[in-house]
Design an enzyme around this catalytic site. Structure first.
Site, mmCIF file in Angstrom:
data_model
loop_
_atom_site.group_PDB
_atom_site.id
_atom_site.type_symbol
_atom_site.label_atom_id
_atom_site.label_comp_id
_atom_site.label_asym_id
_atom_site.label_seq_id
_atom_site.Cartn_x
_atom_site.Cartn_y
_atom_site.Cartn_z
ATOM 1 N N CYS A 74 0.839 -1.199 0.000
ATOM 2 C CA CYS A 74 0.000 0.000 0.000
ATOM 3 C C CYS A 74 0.872 1.246 0.000
ATOM 4 C CB CYS A 74 -0.917 -0.009 1.228
ATOM 5 S SG CYS A 74 -1.958 1.463 1.384
ATOM 6 N N CYS A 87 -1.435 -0.474 9.438
ATOM 7 C CA CYS A 87 -0.628 -1.687 9.236
ATOM 8 C C CYS A 87 0.759 -1.484 9.837
ATOM 9 C CB CYS A 87 -0.479 -2.008 7.748
ATOM 10 S SG CYS A 87 -1.994 -2.536 6.931
ATOM 11 N N CYS A 383 -7.556 -14.087 21.053
ATOM 12 C CA CYS A 383 -6.933 -13.058 20.215
ATOM 13 C C CYS A 383 -5.667 -12.512 20.855
ATOM 14 C CB CYS A 383 -7.929 -11.930 19.943
ATOM 15 S SG CYS A 383 -8.522 -11.080 21.429
#
Length: 426
Positions: A74, A87, A383
């Protein structure tokens, strides 16, 4: 009277300095580490010139590239203070990120368990994230929309994203273009929660007071929702407009989504996790689904299962209860805070399987009670590798870790989902 002249005050030294560092490993957050100094966006083996402030370093120049470094996917990805903070690991690529997460999970679990089964993996495809929190911020007459810069409150104004589902990105970019028409005049900044349901996008301006909307703004919001086929458009959690109510098909159930409800980040990752849980509980008919949310796993179990689904989120358990009743499923929902009031070993004794899917804090109190309950099979969905390792240690006195799967549905981030299956020792 003249004041006595003392010694001149010492000039305060700047705590910042510029030095060279060599990165020797990756930390849990995905930052490169040079000793105990975190150097974002770097990889082991790279030498960098950094601006050092305490234990934090900002790269100024990189002198060499690690063999594992790849070109980011990106254009918005970049250094802290410059690029998008959505990110962290695009310089490691999808394959490298997955390898990093396997190592991270392995290290965490080895702190409490000696033996681990082989770790199976699944990685969600690009552009598959179906929920996101984006930031909207006014600058002059224009609005910016995107993720915050890392270590900053500034917003990176995006026009693409390699992670978000296109059906989320399209209305988000349109909202930016029309924000001045949709939001109160004195609104300078807000968060935009987006969820892709089976009936369309659910959007919520979470930090805006719905009562401050004018009639013209309400009409503009209604027209926007219609033009983009939104399932629901809310302001401050209050539904303003939309078409079909946002719902999600989970196994045999169709569940209405309360505003802001938790669900797995990708449809692909959710299906893999459901399949894993169903396989682990094959033949088990009395199941306690703890931290159940809207029933991601309860709904996927066979229809003849008798399930107790427990969660502290009343809106989520109510939605699951309505869906179960409509489908004629035997799912008993209970709203209960399992952190303050976990199910006792006696309460669990009648079940032949337990599912636990807690938030990042894990389920220490509940795991300790499950360990003493005698339940034959426990599936822990997590998680957070660190709290999973702690909870696995609590279970390990009576249970063996029989299978382990890592689900990577947060591409280019350090976040990890894990499905761990524990079987009770004879």
């Amino acid at each position: 009277m003249a004041r006595k002249r003392g010694r001149p005050a010492a000039r305060k030294k700047s705590s910042r300095e510029r030095i060279n560092l060599t990165v020797n490993r990756l930390g849990a957050s995905g930052d490169g580490l040079a000793g105990d100094i975190a150097v974002p966006m770097t990889l082991p083996g790279e030498t960098v010139l950094v601006d050092l402030h305490g234990k934090e370093a900002i790269p100024a120049e990189r002198f060499n590239d690690a063999a594992a470094r790849v070109a980011p996917a990106c254009k918005h990805f970049g250094l802290p203070g410059d690029g998008c903070g959505g990110c962290h690991l695009q310089h490691l690529g999808a394959e490298g990120s997955l390898g990093f997460k396997v190592e991270r999970l392995t290290r965490a679990l080895h702190r409490t368990l000696d033996d681990l089964p082989p770790i199976e993996t699944f990685q969600a495809p690009p552009s598959s994230r179906r929920r996101a929190k984006l930031h909207l911020k006014r600058r002059g007459l224009q609005w910016q929309l995107g993720f915050r810069r890392r270590r900053s409150h500034d917003v990176v104004n995006i026009d693409m994203c390699t992670v978000l589902h296109p059906d989320l990105l399209r209305p988000a970019l349109a909202i930016r273009a029309m924000a001045s028409q949709l939001l109160p005049e004195d609104c300078r900044e807000t968060d935009l929660f987006l969820t892709l349901s089976d009936t369309g996008v659910d959007a919520d301006f979470v930090n805006v007071d719905e009562e401050r909307l004018t009639l013209i703004q309400r009409e503009a919001l209604a027209a926007f929702a219609q033009d983009f086929g939104l399932a629901r458009l809310s302001v401050g959690g209050m539904p303003i407009a939309g078409g079909a109510a946002p719902v999600l098909r989970l196994g045999t159930l169709t569940v209405g989504l309360p505003p802001g409800v938790f669900l797995q980040a990708t449809r692909e990752g959710e299906r893999v996790m459901q399949d894993r849980v169903v396989a682990a509980l094959r033949g088990r008919t009395h199941v306690a689904d703890l931290f159940c949310g809207i029933g991601t796993f309860a709904a996927a179990l066979p229809e003849d299962s008798q399930i107790a689904a427990v969660d502290c989120a009343g809106a989520a358990t109510a939605a699951l209860d309505r869906a179960a009743r409509q489908a004629g499923r035997t799912i008993t929902t209970v709203t209960r805070d399992l952190f303050d009031d976990p199910l006792s070993s006696d309460e669990l004794s009648g079940y032949d399987a337990v599912i636990m899917d807690p938030p990042r804090a894990g389920a220490a109190a509940q795991s300790a009670l499950v360990a003493r309950s005698g339940v034959p099979v426990v599936v822990a969905v997590s998680c957070n590798p660190d709290t999973l390792a702690r909870d696995a240690g609590l279970l390990s006195e009576h249970y063996a870790l029989s299978s382990l799967m890592l689900i990577d549905q947060f591409l280019y981030s350090p976040h990890i989902e894990t499905v761990a299956v524990f079987t009770r020792r004879p």
